[in-house]
Design a protein around this motif. Structure first.
Motif, short mmCIF file in Angstrom:
data_model
loop_
_atom_site.label_atom_id
_atom_site.label_comp_id
_atom_site.label_asym_id
_atom_site.label_seq_id
_atom_site.Cartn_x
_atom_site.Cartn_y
_atom_site.Cartn_z
N ARG A 124 0.68 6.46 0.11
CA ARG A 124 0.15 5.30 0.84
C ARG A 124 -1.36 5.30 0.68
O ARG A 124 -2.03 6.26 1.06
N GLU A 181 0.81 -1.22 0.00
CA GLU A 181 0.00 0.00 0.00
C GLU A 181 0.85 1.27 0.00
O GLU A 181 0.36 2.34 -0.35
N ARG A 232 -5.11 3.95 1.53
CA ARG A 232 -5.75 3.40 2.73
C ARG A 232 -7.11 2.82 2.37
O ARG A 232 -7.71 3.21 1.41
#
Length: 216
Positions: free
Chosen positions: A214, A171, A216
């Protein structure tokens, strides 16, 4: 010559370093060094060499009559570029520009496609590898079309970032583009891109710092 990079290059898969050293002589290999912003191949030019990036980074890009820039793809170390136009012998529709100081290996396309008089045992594999490289480029362009086909800036950004996360296998990942380059790649305004990234960060969809993201 950086043989560690060349051994990872898709064009030379299945070919040993010893064979590779012999092959480079057969293919009339030469290298060139380019500073940031310098053109390696220029739009309208006819080229006769397949290029492999040994060091640095290169953007395949197009500029229209009004100076609007569109980045079609990013070439990283070990990747091949210019192969389609070298094989066709037609004028380049795009330019290849060094994003930072870069070193490029050039291979004579006629020697690549034509089995030499020495009947190199590895030449057939080289040609097959070139076809695989071209197929991979077509797939990459299809992915770019998918990003561009999304209706909103948010959808375009998420389509691109999703692909990068899947490619990284996690991720958190780093992209190759800065903000302006990403905007040029996705065909959106930089201000709209920055606003959308800010909104998605506030909504908790993603986090980012510079080129590191990143999801989520």
């Amino acid at each position: 010559m950086n043989f560690e990079i060349l051994k990872e290059c898709a064009l030379f898969q299945g070919i040993s370093e010893e064979e590779l050293r012999e092959m480079l002589k057969c293919l009339g290999a030469v290298t060139g060094d380019y500073e940031k912003g310098e053109c390696i191949f220029r739009r309208g030019e006819r080229i006769s060499s397949v290029a492999v990036l040994l060091e640095g980074c290169v953007h395949i890009q197009k500029e229209d009559y009004w100076g609007n820039l569109s980045i079609l793809s990013e070439i990283v170390e070990g990747e091949v570029f210019g192969e389609v136009y070298a094989c066709l012998g037609e004028e380049m529709l795009h330019s290849a520009v060094a994003v930072r100081r870069s070193r490029v290996l050039f291979l004579d396309v006629e020697r690549v496609l034509k089995v030499c008089s020495e009947t190199c045992r590895f030449h057939g594999r080289l040609v097959r590898n070139l076809l695989v490289v071209m197929a991979g480029k077509n797939r990459g362009m299809a992915r770019k079309v998918e990003h561009m086909a999304q209706r909103t800036t948010r959808e375009k950004v998420l389509s691109y970032l999703s692909e990068q996360a899947l490619k990284a296998g996690e991720e958190e990942f780093v992209i190759g583009f800065n903000r302006q380059q990403l905007a040029d790649f996705l065909g959106v305004e930089r201000s709209a891109l920055s606003r959308e990234l800010g909104r998605m960060k506030k909504e908790g969809i993603l986090e980012f710092e510079g080129r590191r993201f990143r999801l989520r």
